[in-house]
Design a protein around this motif. Structure first.
Motif, PDB file in Angstrom:
ATOM      1  N   ASN A  50       0.821  -1.270   0.125  1.00 22.30           N
ATOM      2  CA  ASN A  50      -0.007  -0.088   0.013  1.00 22.30           C
ATOM      3  C   ASN A  50       1.065   1.185  -0.113  1.00 22.30           C
ATOM      4  O   ASN A  50       0.634   2.307  -0.807  1.00 22.30           O
ATOM      5  CB  ASN A  50      -0.814   0.128   1.307  1.00 22.30           C
ATOM      6  CG  ASN A  50      -2.046  -0.751   0.933  1.00 22.30           C
ATOM      7  OD1 ASN A  50      -2.546  -1.159  -0.112  1.00 22.30           O
ATOM      8  ND2 ASN A  50      -2.746  -1.324   1.909  1.00 22.30           N
ATOM      9  N   SER A  83      -9.959   9.689  -0.007  1.00 24.35           N
ATOM     10  CA  SER A  83      -9.539   8.328   0.893  1.00 24.35           C
ATOM     11  C   SER A  83     -10.989   8.231   1.826  1.00 24.35           C
ATOM     12  O   SER A  83     -11.526   9.168   2.554  1.00 24.35           O
ATOM     13  CB  SER A  83      -8.322   8.820   1.728  1.00 24.35           C
ATOM     14  OG  SER A  83      -8.229   7.458   2.728  1.00 24.35           O
ATOM     15  N   ASP A  84     -11.374   7.235   1.899  1.00 21.70           N
ATOM     16  CA  ASP A  84     -12.590   6.734   2.711  1.00 21.70           C
ATOM     17  C   ASP A  84     -12.160   6.781   4.272  1.00 21.70           C
ATOM     18  O   ASP A  84     -11.005   6.566   4.652  1.00 21.70           O
ATOM     19  CB  ASP A  84     -13.042   5.045   2.200  1.00 21.70           C
ATOM     20  CG  ASP A  84     -14.166   4.873   3.230  1.00 21.70           C
ATOM     21  OD1 ASP A  84     -15.399   4.675   2.349  1.00 21.70           O
ATOM     22  OD2 ASP A  84     -14.159   4.799   4.463  1.00 21.70           O
ATOM     23  N   ASN A 134     -10.780   3.657   5.991  1.00 16.11           N
ATOM     24  CA  ASN A 134      -9.566   2.999   5.275  1.00 16.11           C
ATOM     25  C   ASN A 134      -8.447   2.113   6.244  1.00 16.11           C
ATOM     26  O   ASN A 134      -8.309   2.954   7.360  1.00 16.11           O
ATOM     27  CB  ASN A 134      -8.885   3.789   4.290  1.00 16.11           C
ATOM     28  CG  ASN A 134      -9.664   3.987   2.946  1.00 16.11           C
ATOM     29  OD1 ASN A 134     -10.274   3.030   2.734  1.00 16.11           O
ATOM     30  ND2 ASN A 134      -9.101   4.818   1.975  1.00 16.11           N
ATOM     31  N   HIS A 135      -7.812   1.128   5.979  1.00 19.11           N
ATOM     32  CA  HIS A 135      -6.934   0.535   6.865  1.00 19.11           C
ATOM     33  C   HIS A 135      -5.623   1.819   7.165  1.00 19.11           C
ATOM     34  O   HIS A 135      -5.331   2.389   6.305  1.00 19.11           O
ATOM     35  CB  HIS A 135      -6.426  -0.722   5.907  1.00 19.11           C
ATOM     36  CG  HIS A 135      -5.588  -1.470   7.040  1.00 19.11           C
ATOM     37  ND1 HIS A 135      -3.938  -1.349   6.732  1.00 19.11           N
ATOM     38  CD2 HIS A 135      -5.832  -2.388   7.999  1.00 19.11           C
ATOM     39  CE1 HIS A 135      -3.515  -2.182   7.826  1.00 19.11           C
ATOM     40  NE2 HIS A 135      -4.509  -2.838   8.495  1.00 19.11           N
ATOM     41  N   LEU A 184      -3.140   2.308   4.251  1.00 18.69           N
ATOM     42  CA  LEU A 184      -3.751   3.114   3.175  1.00 18.69           C
ATOM     43  C   LEU A 184      -3.443   4.636   3.552  1.00 18.69           C
ATOM     44  O   LEU A 184      -3.042   5.419   2.690  1.00 18.69           O
ATOM     45  CB  LEU A 184      -5.272   2.648   2.649  1.00 18.69           C
ATOM     46  CG  LEU A 184      -5.379   1.538   2.078  1.00 18.69           C
ATOM     47  CD1 LEU A 184      -6.905   1.068   1.667  1.00 18.69           C
ATOM     48  CD2 LEU A 184      -4.641   1.354   0.811  1.00 18.69           C
ATOM     49  N   HIS A 196     -17.610   7.439   5.000  1.00 17.29           N
ATOM     50  CA  HIS A 196     -17.414   5.951   4.944  1.00 17.29           C
ATOM     51  C   HIS A 196     -18.517   5.675   3.625  1.00 17.29           C
ATOM     52  O   HIS A 196     -19.623   5.922   3.889  1.00 17.29           O
ATOM     53  CB  HIS A 196     -17.775   5.191   6.004  1.00 17.29           C
ATOM     54  CG  HIS A 196     -17.485   3.551   5.719  1.00 17.29           C
ATOM     55  ND1 HIS A 196     -16.551   3.002   5.245  1.00 17.29           N
ATOM     56  CD2 HIS A 196     -18.452   2.835   5.996  1.00 17.29           C
ATOM     57  CE1 HIS A 196     -16.643   1.766   5.077  1.00 17.29           C
ATOM     58  NE2 HIS A 196     -17.807   1.406   5.819  1.00 17.29           N
ATOM     59  N   THR A 209      -9.537   3.154  -1.414  1.00 14.63           N
ATOM     60  CA  THR A 209     -10.653   2.450  -0.461  1.00 14.63           C
ATOM     61  C   THR A 209     -10.097   0.872  -0.210  1.00 14.63           C
ATOM     62  O   THR A 209      -9.400   0.140  -1.095  1.00 14.63           O
ATOM     63  CB  THR A 209     -11.867   2.332  -1.098  1.00 14.63           C
ATOM     64  OG1 THR A 209     -12.980   1.926  -0.143  1.00 14.63           O
ATOM     65  CG2 THR A 209     -11.926   1.388  -2.432  1.00 14.63           C
ATOM     66  N   ASP A 210     -10.510   0.480   0.754  1.00 16.85           N
ATOM     67  CA  ASP A 210     -10.568  -0.928   1.274  1.00 16.85           C
ATOM     68  C   ASP A 210     -11.616  -1.736   0.307  1.00 16.85           C
ATOM     69  O   ASP A 210     -12.607  -1.093   0.140  1.00 16.85           O
ATOM     70  CB  ASP A 210     -10.771  -1.049   2.603  1.00 16.85           C
ATOM     71  CG  ASP A 210      -9.896  -0.980   3.557  1.00 16.85           C
ATOM     72  OD1 ASP A 210      -9.035  -0.275   3.422  1.00 16.85           O
ATOM     73  OD2 ASP A 210      -9.869  -1.798   4.800  1.00 16.85           O
ATOM     74  N   PHE A 228     -13.815  -3.851   4.134  1.00 16.73           N
ATOM     75  CA  PHE A 228     -13.275  -3.004   5.463  1.00 16.73           C
ATOM     76  C   PHE A 228     -13.048  -3.931   6.635  1.00 16.73           C
ATOM     77  O   PHE A 228     -13.911  -4.796   6.896  1.00 16.73           O
ATOM     78  CB  PHE A 228     -14.430  -1.868   5.979  1.00 16.73           C
ATOM     79  CG  PHE A 228     -14.361  -0.888   4.743  1.00 16.73           C
ATOM     80  CD1 PHE A 228     -13.468   0.276   4.957  1.00 16.73           C
ATOM     81  CD2 PHE A 228     -15.133  -0.928   3.824  1.00 16.73           C
ATOM     82  CE1 PHE A 228     -13.486   1.131   4.158  1.00 16.73           C
ATOM     83  CE2 PHE A 228     -15.073   0.244   3.013  1.00 16.73           C
ATOM     84  CZ  PHE A 228     -14.191   0.951   2.829  1.00 16.73           C
ATOM     85  N   ALA A 241     -16.867  -1.966   0.067  1.00 14.98           N
ATOM     86  CA  ALA A 241     -16.896  -0.562  -0.856  1.00 14.98           C
ATOM     87  C   ALA A 241     -17.948  -0.784  -1.961  1.00 14.98           C
ATOM     88  O   ALA A 241     -17.766  -1.848  -2.592  1.00 14.98           O
ATOM     89  CB  ALA A 241     -15.261  -0.231  -1.156  1.00 14.98           C
ATOM     90  N   ASP A 248      -7.584  -1.939  -1.971  1.00 16.90           N
ATOM     91  CA  ASP A 248      -6.994  -2.797  -1.114  1.00 16.90           C
ATOM     92  C   ASP A 248      -7.734  -4.130  -1.082  1.00 16.90           C
ATOM     93  O   ASP A 248      -8.785  -4.206  -0.279  1.00 16.90           O
ATOM     94  CB  ASP A 248      -6.807  -2.367   0.317  1.00 16.90           C
ATOM     95  CG  ASP A 248      -5.885  -3.006   1.139  1.00 16.90           C
ATOM     96  OD1 ASP A 248      -5.935  -4.324   0.899  1.00 16.90           O
ATOM     97  OD2 ASP A 248      -5.321  -2.606   2.297  1.00 16.90           O
TER      98      ASP A 248
END
Ligand code: PMP
Length: 399
Positions: free
Chosen positions: A104, A120-121, A124-125, A128, A144, A166-167, A170, A177, A196
């Motif tokens: 990532n 970016s959500d 996100n992890h 990310l 989200h 985005t993942d 999630f 997503a 991801d």
């Protein structure tokens, strides 16, 4: 002279008071607990075919890869695995990194830079998020799964190049997503979607080809996927999958690729064998999802509040972090290992037990899980859950 690290004790005390101390608990090689805490979704990490393949690869290529991918760290096994995994998910090419985290960081920082935009959500992890931060691009965090906000930010941008990150699935709540809508927005506004697939591969899509494949987006020219080899593939390592021009760019420019020792051959051997098994047994992906549904039904039967699983993960909402730790310990006493998620992995007041399904859970395992959940419900009774959170959970807004 004062101790320049003296502040660490004070910070540790504050985390202790907030119920946020973390302790490493080394696990024994063999455990009688039913494992609902790890990410070994397909139950392949300990499969003798996988561990034998890891040992064979180590004997053939060595205990380590001996150097950076660009020097001596690329074996024929790395390249063959990249080809096979890319073909499996329907991407043009693949590039292995030594972890999903680094995949990532590598993908995002090599593609996005100063003068670019990343959308970016909010959930996100961390890897990310860290990729976005390191990139020096302007980062807009959107609600989200809020495609309307994504579209607005893309439309209003002044930057020429834009990325939506985005993942696919999630990691905490296990929700998915809106990939088709995000790709459509990216197409319309000339942006690239970076997805991801850490929790998607092996769980979603035909035979476990992932959420991007399930959405009919495999091979799309404006989609770049990242994934870990440490979950469904029962190994270790990460990968970027997408257009050949992207992976070629990463070979030339991604710092976590260039300045990191190549992934150990044993991990490649294990991941390649898991992929072979997954191809031969495409129903494994269906089984893990069915078992997650079974765990969710057991959660509801125990009158606990759970998140409905779309893939392998379902959570039991607890709220208070100390109570979550206590309930996770109770599950362990009852023979079931569960994940315990507390801030900063989840927002304040949203601590939870996370149950991860595996394809190889037996009826007996599920029975034990049901009994542990009933014990959790009994012990949690005096601790009323936060009513706002509870209401949101019931409405399905917790995602
Ligand atoms: N992305 C997501 C969504 C993850 O859940 C994880 C692992 N927890 C990673 C990336 C990082 O992968 P790895 O553990 O291989 O570094």
């Amino acid at each position: 002279m004062t101790d320049p690290l003296g502040w660490l004790d004070e910070y540790a005390r504050k985390r202790e008071a907030a119920g946020l101390r973390r302790r490493l608990r080394p696990r024994a090689a063999h455990s009688d607990l039913v494992d609902l805490a790890g990410n070994d979704y397909l139950g392949l990490a300990r499969d003798p075919r996988v561990t034998d393949a890891a040992a064979r690869a180590a004997r053939t290529w060595g205990g380590g890869s001996t150097g950076s991918r660009l020097v001596t760290g690329t074996t024929e096994a790395h390249v063959e695995f990249e080809r096979q995994l890319a073909e499996f998910v329907g991407a043009e090419s693949g590039l292995v990194f030594s972890s999903g985290y680094l995949a990532n960081l590598g993908a995002i920082t090599a593609l996005a830079g100063r003068g670019d935009l990343i959308v970016s959500d909010a959930l996100n992890h961390a890897s990310l998020i860290d990729g976005c931060r390191l990139s020096r691009a302007r980062v807009e965090v959107v609600g989200h799964r809020d495609v309307t906000e994504v579209r607005r930010v893309l439309a209003e941008r002044l930057e020429e190049r834009a990325y939506v990150v985005t993942d696919a699935v999630f990691s905490v709540d296990g929700d998915v997503a809106p990939l088709a809508e995000l790709v459509a927005a990216c197409r319309e506004y000339n942006a690239v979607l970076i997805v991801d697939e850490a929790h998607g591969i092996g769980v979603f899509g035909e035979g476990g080809r992932g959420a991007v494949h399930a959405a009919g987006l495999a091979g799309a020219p404006n989609v770049v996927m990242t994934a870990t080899l440490s979950k469904s593939l029962g190994a270790q390592g990460g990968v970027v999958l997408g257009p050949a021009a992207v992976t070629a760019h990463l070979v030339d420019t991604a710092r976590p690729f260039i300045f990191d020792t190549g992934l150990a051959p044993a991990a490649i051997g294990a991941a390649a064998e898991s992929l072979r098994i997954l191809r031969a047994q495409p129903k494994l992906a269906d089984r893990v999802r069915a078992n997650a549904q079974a765990l969710y039904r057991l959660t509801l039967a125990a009158e606990l509040t759970g998140t409905p699983p779309v893939g392998a993960v379902t959570s039991v909402l607890v709220g208070d972090p100390d109570l979550a730790v206590e309930l996770a310990a109770l599950c362990a006493e009852r023979g079931v290992a569960v994940g315990c998620f507390r801030p900063p992995s989840v927002p304040d007041g949203r601590s939870r037990l996370r149950l991860t399904a595996r394809a190889d859970l037996s009826a007996g395992d599920l029975e034990l899980a049901g009994a542990a959940l009933r014990a959790v419900a009994e012990q949690a009774k005096p601790h009323a859950l936060d009513p706002v959170v509870q209401t949101n959970m019931r409405r399905g807004l917790d995602n």
